[in-house]
Design a protein around this motif. Structure first.
Motif, PDB file in Angstrom:
ATOM      1  N   GLU A  16       7.192   6.360  -5.054  1.00  0.00           N
ATOM      2  CA  GLU A  16       6.070   6.402  -4.001  1.00  0.00           C
ATOM      3  C   GLU A  16       6.286   5.730  -2.746  1.00  0.00           C
ATOM      4  OE1 GLU A  16       3.604   3.982  -6.806  1.00  0.00           O
ATOM      5  OE2 GLU A  16       2.099   5.489  -6.669  1.00  0.00           O
ATOM      6  N   PRO A  17       6.215   6.545  -1.695  1.00  0.00           N
ATOM      7  CA  PRO A  17       6.418   6.120  -0.258  1.00  0.00           C
ATOM      8  C   PRO A  17       5.423   4.824   0.191  1.00  0.00           C
ATOM      9  CG  PRO A  17       6.554   8.366  -0.318  1.00  0.00           C
ATOM     10  CD  PRO A  17       5.938   7.993  -1.690  1.00  0.00           C
ATOM     11  N   VAL A  27       3.488   2.679   2.597  1.00  0.00           N
ATOM     12  CA  VAL A  27       2.968   2.886   4.146  1.00  0.00           C
ATOM     13  C   VAL A  27       2.567   1.456   4.664  1.00  0.00           C
ATOM     14  CG1 VAL A  27       2.003   5.139   3.648  1.00  0.00           C
ATOM     15  CG2 VAL A  27       0.459   3.169   3.195  1.00  0.00           C
ATOM     16  N   GLY A  74       0.673  10.742  -4.474  1.00  0.00           N
ATOM     17  CA  GLY A  74       2.016  10.936  -5.193  1.00  0.00           C
ATOM     18  C   GLY A  74       2.067  11.437  -6.686  1.00  0.00           C
ATOM     19  N   GLN A 130       0.720  -1.291   0.084  1.00  0.00           N
ATOM     20  CA  GLN A 130      -0.044   0.067  -0.075  1.00  0.00           C
ATOM     21  C   GLN A 130       0.707   1.321   0.014  1.00  0.00           C
ATOM     22  OE1 GLN A 130      -2.761   0.227   3.037  1.00  0.00           O
ATOM     23  NE2 GLN A 130      -3.448   2.325   2.774  1.00  0.00           N
ATOM     24  N   VAL A 131       0.581   2.059  -0.844  1.00  0.00           N
ATOM     25  CA  VAL A 131       1.321   3.351  -0.964  1.00  0.00           C
ATOM     26  C   VAL A 131       0.807   4.549  -0.686  1.00  0.00           C
ATOM     27  CG1 VAL A 131       2.806   2.439  -2.856  1.00  0.00           C
ATOM     28  CG2 VAL A 131       0.916   3.716  -3.374  1.00  0.00           C
ATOM     29  N   GLU A 132       1.418   5.635  -0.281  1.00  0.00           N
ATOM     30  CA  GLU A 132       0.731   6.991   0.050  1.00  0.00           C
ATOM     31  C   GLU A 132       0.229   7.449  -1.018  1.00  0.00           C
ATOM     32  OE1 GLU A 132       3.487  10.214   1.184  1.00  0.00           O
ATOM     33  OE2 GLU A 132       3.822   9.083   2.960  1.00  0.00           O
ATOM     34  N   GLN A 133      -1.034   8.091  -0.564  1.00  0.00           N
ATOM     35  CA  GLN A 133      -2.087   8.950  -1.518  1.00  0.00           C
ATOM     36  C   GLN A 133      -1.420  10.073  -2.196  1.00  0.00           C
ATOM     37  OE1 GLN A 133      -5.747   9.474   0.301  1.00  0.00           O
ATOM     38  NE2 GLN A 133      -6.948   8.656  -1.487  1.00  0.00           N
TER      39      GLN A 133
END
Ligand code: CTP
Ligand code: MG
Length: 254
Positions: free
Chosen positions: A170-171, A173, A164, A159-162
């Protein structure tokens, strides 16, 4: 009608009549330029015809409702007339809408009385085996209001940060526990009243019908899906689909 001596579980619906709604009104943007996706050929036969045959292959399915591209209804009727389909199955063609959800609802609007179980099946999953279709129907008959075929994931999911920027790293999470995740396919099967209510009550963007039933707070169950029920989405999927058909042809001794 029960055809065996086993007692039916509570809520079981033996003798229920089943229809399949096939949303086929999408353009297929991810597949690239060309005809609407459902009308593209796989080994010479339109994807939609493969999908209709896959539903009609189940002896339980007595009606198939095809939701066609709005400007392609006549073409779809001609195609259905031109291809051999089982006599026991009736067909209806209705024009689709802007979104998959709207197309499914337009298909549901065409359901005649007397149908108790509804399958919703993507035209873009032309190769689903009949055993998968039958096991979905079976689970609805056994009393589940909503049933989805699904497979465990091969890849780990992040799951990545919204929000981007496109193309930027993409960070991450979270890494959900893969053993608890399933990749969902179609046909999804429903008790008719449950699905109609879900489409009346639930608004907002959803990518499958079962999630609408989840939003009603009702029980949705997963049964084993099949690797051949994959969705034709990108160009490489066409190559895979034709390879599957070629393998079937070999195995059938053609
Ligand atoms: N679908 C539909 N009506 C729409 C959009 C989609 O009936 N307005 C159908 C598609 O024809 C397909 C199924 O929903 O059988 C699953 O959708 P998808 O695989 O996303 O197909 P498309 O929307 O056509 O493809 P893309 O998203 O790449 O444009
Ligand atoms: Mg789409």
């Amino acid at each position: 009608m029960s055809d065996d001596s086993l007692p039916s579980p509570p809520g079981a619906r033996t003798g229920a009549r089943t229809a399949a709604v096939i949303p086929a009104a999408g353009r297929g943007v991810r597949l690239g330029p060309g005809a609407p996706k459902a009308l593209r050929a796989l080994n010479g036969t339109p994807m939609l015809i493969h999908a209709v045959r896959a539903m009609a292959a189940s002896r339980a399915v007595s009606l198939v409702i095809v939701v066609a591209p709005p400007d392609g209804t006549a073409e779809v009727k001609t195609l259905l007339d031109a291809h051999a389909l089982p006599e026991r199955t009736d067909f209806l063609v209705v024009p689709g809408g802007e979104t998959r959800q709207e197309s499914v609802r337009l298909g549901l609007d065409a359901l005649p009385p007397g149908i108790d179980i509804v399958l919703v099946h993507d035209a873009a999953r032309p190769l689903v085996p009949v055993d998968t279709v039958d096991s979905v129907i079976e689970a609805v008959r056994d009393g589940a209001p909503a049933v989805v075929p699904a497979l465990p994931l091969a890849d780990t999911v992040k799951q990545v940060e919204q929000g981007g920027a496109a193309g930027e790293p993409e960070p991450v999470v979270a890494t959900p526990d893969r053993s608890l995740l399933r990749a969902v396919q179609t046909p999804q099967g429903f008790d008719r009243e449950t699905l109609l209510r879900a489409h009346e009550v639930v608004t907002g963007n959803v990518t499958d019908d079962a999630s609408m039933v989840e939003q009603l707070g009702l029980r949705v169950v997963v049964v084993p899906g099949h690797e051949e029920a994959f969705k034709v989405t990108r160009p490489l999927d066409l190559v895979l689909a034709e390879a599957v058909l070629a393998r079937r042809r070999l195995n059938d001794g053609f």
